[in-house]
Scaffold this motif. Structure first.
Motif, PDB file in Angstrom:
ATOM      1  N   LYS A  25     103.328 -38.598  22.124  1.00  0.00           N
ATOM      2  CA  LYS A  25     104.198 -37.899  21.176  1.00  0.00           C
ATOM      3  C   LYS A  25     103.619 -37.881  19.755  1.00  0.00           C
ATOM      4  N   GLU A  26     102.975 -38.964  19.357  1.00  0.00           N
ATOM      5  CA  GLU A  26     102.419 -39.037  17.998  1.00  0.00           C
ATOM      6  C   GLU A  26     101.042 -38.370  17.892  1.00  0.00           C
ATOM      7  N   GLY A  27     100.479 -37.937  19.020  1.00  0.00           N
ATOM      8  CA  GLY A  27      99.184 -37.276  19.011  1.00  0.00           C
ATOM      9  C   GLY A  27      99.280 -35.765  18.946  1.00  0.00           C
ATOM     10  N   VAL A  28     100.491 -35.254  18.914  1.00  0.00           N
ATOM     11  CA  VAL A  28     100.706 -33.810  18.833  1.00  0.00           C
ATOM     12  C   VAL A  28     100.345 -33.346  17.420  1.00  0.00           C
ATOM     13  N   HIS A  29      99.756 -32.177  17.310  1.00  0.00           N
ATOM     14  CA  HIS A  29      99.329 -31.660  16.006  1.00  0.00           C
ATOM     15  C   HIS A  29     100.535 -31.237  15.169  1.00  0.00           C
TER      16      HIS A  29
END
Length: 117
Positions: A25-29
């Motif tokens: 979830k935190e790796g989404v641009h």
């Protein structure tokens, strides 16, 4: 910018799902998320848009565009008192350069990008 919000939402959701599956979830641009939230805003899905802008702001806390568009959604959910403070924060962060920071941003203005005035 073509007012094809349902199509845009579908395409963005597919892309976000792929990114989330790969990087979490935190790796989404943050820029993909911003435009997903803007689509929700344009479709008058203000609560969903706020949730999306909150997701953006967890990744990029000073992102002025996300703050600005979230502030526009807040009154529609009866959170009137939060909006003016968030707008002021967005203005201050924009002046500090916390904006769309893609390579092309210095040459071309992105849709929905805030302007310095």
């Amino acid at each position: 910018m073509l007012n094809e919000y349902d199509k845009a939402e579908t395409l963005l959701r597919e892309e976000l799902d792929e990114m989330e599956a790969k990087w979490g979830k935190e790796g989404v641009h943050h820029l993909e998320l911003l435009y997903y939230g803007i689509v929700q805003y344009e479709k008058k899905e203000y609560r969903k848009a706020i949730e999306t802008f909150d997701w953006v702001l967890r990744i990029y806390p000073q992102f002025s565009e996300a703050q600005y568009y979230k502030a526009f959604c807040l009154p529609y959910t009866e959170r009137y008192m939060e909006a003016p403070e968030l707008i002021q924060e967005a203005i201050a962060n924009r002046k500090k350069g916390y904006t769309i920071n893609e390579d092309n941003a210095i040459y071309e203005r992105y849709p929905y990008q805030l302007r310095n005035n």
